[in-house]
Write a protein that holds these residues in place. Structure first.
Motif, short mmCIF file in Angstrom:
data_model
loop_
_atom_site.label_atom_id
_atom_site.label_comp_id
_atom_site.label_asym_id
_atom_site.label_seq_id
_atom_site.Cartn_x
_atom_site.Cartn_y
_atom_site.Cartn_z
N VAL A 1 0.84 -1.20 0.00
CA VAL A 1 0.00 0.00 0.00
C VAL A 1 0.87 1.25 0.00
O VAL A 1 0.64 2.19 -0.77
N PHE B 1 0.98 3.88 -3.00
CA PHE B 1 0.60 5.23 -2.61
C PHE B 1 1.64 6.23 -3.12
O PHE B 1 1.31 7.22 -3.80
N ALA C 1 -4.48 10.88 -3.34
CA ALA C 1 -3.95 9.61 -2.86
C ALA C 1 -4.47 9.29 -1.46
O ALA C 1 -4.80 8.14 -1.16
N LEU D 1 -6.57 6.08 -0.37
CA LEU D 1 -6.11 5.21 0.71
C LEU D 1 -7.21 5.01 1.76
O LEU D 1 -7.56 3.89 2.13
N ALA E 1 -7.50 -0.73 0.46
CA ALA E 1 -6.68 0.41 0.08
C ALA E 1 -5.83 0.08 -1.14
O ALA E 1 -5.71 0.88 -2.08
N LEU F 1 -5.99 2.05 -4.68
CA LEU F 1 -4.80 2.77 -5.15
C LEU F 1 -4.28 2.19 -6.46
O LEU F 1 -3.92 2.93 -7.37
#
Lengths: 357, 298
Positions: free
Chosen positions: A43, A47, A87, A91, A310, A314
Motif C-alpha cells: 500500500v 501510494f 492519494a 487510501l 486500500a 490505489l
C-alpha cells in the motif's frame, strides 16, 4: 518480550504461538501477520508511486521526502497540495470500504452482505443524483448528500428488518430490495435529467478520485480516526457472532448490542467513504474475501481487509490514470475489472484456512 | 403417573450423588415458568430443580417444549412469567459475561464457518474469559488443550471443521463448550444427524465430562434408551408440562411412555447397562401370546 511457546509438552500437534507480556496476551498467527505486513508495504509503495506520476514527475524518493516535509518548494507544492489529497482519499476510502465489508460479512456470516449489496451505496447515489438533477447541489455538497443518503438507507433497512431483534439474513434480503428501489430511482432521475446532469451523475456513480481535495479527505480522516479503532475492538465479539446468535449469546456476547454497534460502525465507514469518492465498485465485497484467503483465516481479518481495500483502490487509480494516456478513467471502473479476477483466482485455488502455505 | 416435581426428586438425589456431590455444584432451579413465542404458549407453570453434578435428560414428543425449556435455562429465551435461577439469582440479573463463565449451551446443529479450524473453534469457547488485551493467556491455552484432549480432538486441531466427519464435528463443538469451562453444560440434541456409533461416542463423552470434570449436564435427547443409559435423571415432558421425573427406572415405564408419546410399548431391561429399554409396539407388531417376556409391565 515475546515468548512464542510451541506447546511441546501438553499437545505436540497444536501449533499455536502465544504472545505473552502479562497482562497482555494474544494468539499469534504468523501468516496473518506476514500478509498484513506485506499488504502495508505494498500500500505504501503504490501510494507513493501514485503521487509520483503526473505532468510534473517526482521521483519515488522525492515523494517520500516530501511526505516528511523535505525537498524544494515546487515539489512540496505539487506533492502536498495537488496530488496528496487524491492519494489520501484513495487510501482512506479503500480502508473504509474494506473494513466495512469485513464487518458486514462477518456479522451476517454471508460474503454477499457487503454494504454495496444491501443498498447503502445505492442510497447514497440516489441522494447525490437527486441533488444534481434537482439542483440542490448549490446549497448542499455532493459529499453531504452522499453521507445522508447512505445513513438514511441504512436506517430504513435496519427498521424494516427489525422483528424481535434483527437477523443477518433479514438484513440481506431487505437490503437487496431497498437497493433495487434506490437504483431504480437513480436511473429515473438520470433519465429525466439534462445531458450535462446525466454525465455528472454517472461520473459520481462509478466512483471517482479525480479532483479530490483536502475537503474530501478531512471528514473521512476524522471518521476513520474514530471508526477504525472501534472496528478493531469489535473484532473479538464479531468472531463469536460468526458462530450464530445462540452460540454467541452462550459465549457471553450481547448479540443485539454488538450487532447494532457493528452496523453503526460499518454504515459510518461506508457512508463517509462513499461521500468522499462515490461508490467504488467491488471493493467492500472483494477486499475482505481476498484478505481472508491470503491470510488463511476462516473470517475476514479486519485490518488486512482494510489494507487490501486500500491496495485495490490505489492500484485501480494508478491503472485508471495510466492505461489510456491523456484520459483519466474513474477508479470505480478499474477496481471491478482488476478486483474480480483476483478474487476468482483465489476462490478457485480453494486454499482453506489451516492447510498451511 | 404424574409425579409432583422437586419433592420426590430431592430425596432420590441424595442417594445417587455421593460420587460427585461437592459445594461447588451449581443449583439451577425453575419456578412457575411460563414460556411463549408470540401468542403461542409453549411451557406453562413449570417447576424444576436440576440435580447438581448429575446428567439430566429431557425427553418428550416433538414440540413438547423441551428445547424451549433448554433455551430458557440458557437465557436464550426470556420467560413470560416465572424465573430461572442459578444459585439463587435470576438469570436475567446475572451479567452476560459472568453467566457465560458458569453456564454453557450448545444449540442443535450449529453451523461452523467455512474453513474454520478445530483450534479456532475451540478457542472461541474461551471468549467469556478473554478481553481485548488478553486474548490468549496461559489459562486459555491450557483450557483449550485440555478440552481438545478430553474430546480426543488434539490430533485434528489444525483441520478445518467442515472437512471432518459428522461425529468429529460434533466433538469439536463439544470441545468448544468444554473449553468454556462452565460448571453447567446444556446440550440440545447433541446426537442429531449422527450415525449410531457416533451417537454413542458423543454420549460417552458426556459421561466423561460428568464423571471426570464433575459438570452438571442437561441435555435434550430423542432416543429414550440412550436417555435411560446415559442420564442419572430423566424429565419427561408433554405439552409444556413435566409428566414425570426421576431415575430412569422410575420414569420410563410403559404407562409413562404411552402418556408422553402416545405409543404403546413394553419396557425390558437393557442387557448391557441394566437400565430400562423401551420396545415400541406399532399397529402391525404386538407381542407374541406366549411365552410372555419376564419383564413385561402390567
Amino acid at each position: 518480550m515475546t515468548l512464542p511457546t510451541a506447546d511441546s509438552a501438553a499437545a505436540p500437534r497444536v501449533r499455536a504461538l502465544r504472545l505473552a507480556v502479562p497482562p497482555v496476551s494474544a494468539l499469534l498467527r504468523p501468516r496473518l501477520i506476514a500478509v498484513s505486513a506485506g499488504l502495508a508495504v505494498a500500500v505504501f509503495l503504490v501510494f507513493c508511486w501514485g503521487v509520483s506520476i503526473g505532468d510534473y514527475p517526482v521521483s519515488l524518493l522525492g515523494v517520500v521526502k516530501a511526505l516528511v516535509d523535505k525537498g524544494d518548494p515546487g515539489t512540496l507544492l505539487v506533492v502536498r497540495d495537488l496530488r496528496l489529497p487524491r492519494a489520501v482519499v484513495g487510501l482512506l476510502v479503500g480502508i473504509a470500504f474494506g473494513i466495512s465489508g469485513a464487518l458486514f460479512q462477518t456479522m451476517t456470516r454471508n460474503p454477499l452482505a457487503s454494504p454495496d449489496m444491501i443498498g447503502l451505496t445505492e442510497g447514497a447515489g440516489t441522494a447525490v443524483v437527486a441533488g444534481i438533477v434537482w439542483g440542490w447541489d448549490s446549497h448542499v455538497s455532493a459529499q453531504t448528500l452522499g453521507l445522508l443518503g447512505a445513513l438514511g438507507t441504512a436506517l430504513i433497512v435496519y427498521l424494516l428488518s427489525w422483528k424481535r431483534g434483527s437477523t443477518g439474513y433479514r438484513i440481506i434480503l431487505i437490503g437487496i430490495g431497498v437497493s433495487w428501489i434506490c437504483s431504480s430511482a437513480t436511473d429515473y432521475l438520470v433519465a429525466n435529467g439534462s445531458r450535462f446532469q446525466a454525465s455528472e451523475s454517472i461520473g459520481w456513480l462509478v466512483g471517482n478520485l479525480n479532483g479530490r481535495t483536502w475537503d474530501q479527505a478531512r471528514p473521512l480522516a476524522l471518521a476513520l480516526l474514530v471508526l477504525l479503532p472501534v472496528s478493531l475492538l469489535l473484532g473479538r465479539q464479531l468472531r463469536t457472532l460468526q458462530l450464530g446468535d445462540d452460540v454467541a449469546a452462550g459465549l457471553g456476547t450481547r448479540v443485539q448490542t454488538v450487532r447494532l454497534a457493528v452496523l453503526v460502525t460499518g454504515v459510518g465507514l461506508i457512508a463517509f467513504g462513499t461521500a468522499a469518492a462515490g461508490p467504488i465498485a467491488f471493493v467492500a465485497l472483494a477486499a475482505p474475501q481476498t484478505a481472508q484467503r491470503l491470510a488463511g483465516t476462516a473470517w475476514p481479518p479486519t485490518l488486512a481487509s482494510g489494507l487490501t481495500g486500500a491496495l485495490m483502490v490505489l492500484v485501480g487509480d494508478l491503472v485508471a490514470r495510466e492505461v489510456i494516456p491523456g484520459t483519466e478513467l474513474p477508479v470505480g471502473i478499474v477496481t471491478g475489472v482488476i478486483g474480480a479476477p483476483v478474487l476468482l483466482w483465489l476462490l478457485t485455488r480453494a486454499n482453506r484456512a489451516g492447510s498451511g502455505g | 403417573m404424574p409425579t409432583p416435581p422437586a419433592a420426590t426428586e430431592r430425596t432420590q438425589r441424595t442417594e445417587r450423588t455421593e460420587r460427585t456431590e461437592s459445594p461447588a455444584h451449581p443449583e439451577l432451579t425453575v419456578r412457575s415458568l411460563h414460556l411463549a413465542y408470540d401468542d403461542r404458549q409453549i411451557v406453562s407453570d413449570l417447576d424444576l430443580a436440576v440435580p447438581p453434578g448429575q446428567v439430566t435428560a429431557i425427553v418428550g414428543a416433538n414440540a413438547c417444549g423441551k428445547s424451549t425449556l433448554l433455551r430458557a435455562l440458557a437465557r436464550l429465551l426470556t420467560p413470560r412469567r416465572g424465573t430461572v435461577e442459578l444459585d439463587g439469582r435470576v438469570l436475567q440479573s446475572i451479567p452476560t459475561r459472568e453467566l457465560a463463565q458458569r453456564l454453557g449451551m450448545l444449540p442443535q446443529g450449529p453451523v461452523t464457518p467455512e474453513g474454520m479450524t478445530v483450534l479456532d473453534l475451540v478457542n472461541r469457547g474461551r471468549s467469556p474469559h478473554q478481553t481485548w488485551w488478553r486474548q490468549w493467556s496461559r489459562a486459555d491455552e491450557l483450557a483449550v488443550h485440555a478440552a481438545l484432549a478430553a474430546t480426543g480432538m488434539t490430533e485434528l486441531a489444525d483441520r478445518p471443521v467442515d472437512e471432518l466427519s459428522g461425529g468429529q464435528r460434533q466433538r469439536a463443538w463439544i470441545a468448544m463448550a468444554v473449553a468454556q469451562g462452565t460448571p453447567v453444560l446444556l446440550l440440545d440434541e447433541p446426537t442429531t444427524y449422527l450415525d449410531l456409533a457416533h451417537q454413542i461416542d458423543v454420549l460417552d463423552l458426556v459421561t466423561d465430562l460428568n464423571r471426570n470434570e464433575h459438570r452438571t449436564v442437561v441435555m435434550v435427547l430423542h432416543d429414550l434408551n440412550q436417555a435411560c443409559r446415559y442420564a442419572d435423571h430423566i424429565i419427561a415432558m408433554k405439552s409444556g408440562r413435566i409428566v414425570a421425573q426421576g431415575e430412569p427406572a422410575e420414569v420410563i415405564t410403559a404407562e409413562t411412555v404411552e402418556e408422553v408419546f402416545g405409543l404403546r410399548c413394553q419396557v425390558a431391561q437393557d442387557p448391557v447397562s441394566g437400565t430400562p429399554m423401551v420396545i415400541p409396539m406399532g399397529r402391525h407388531h404386538t407381542p407374541a401370546p406366549a411365552p410372555a417376556p419376564a419383564t413385561a409391565t402390567g
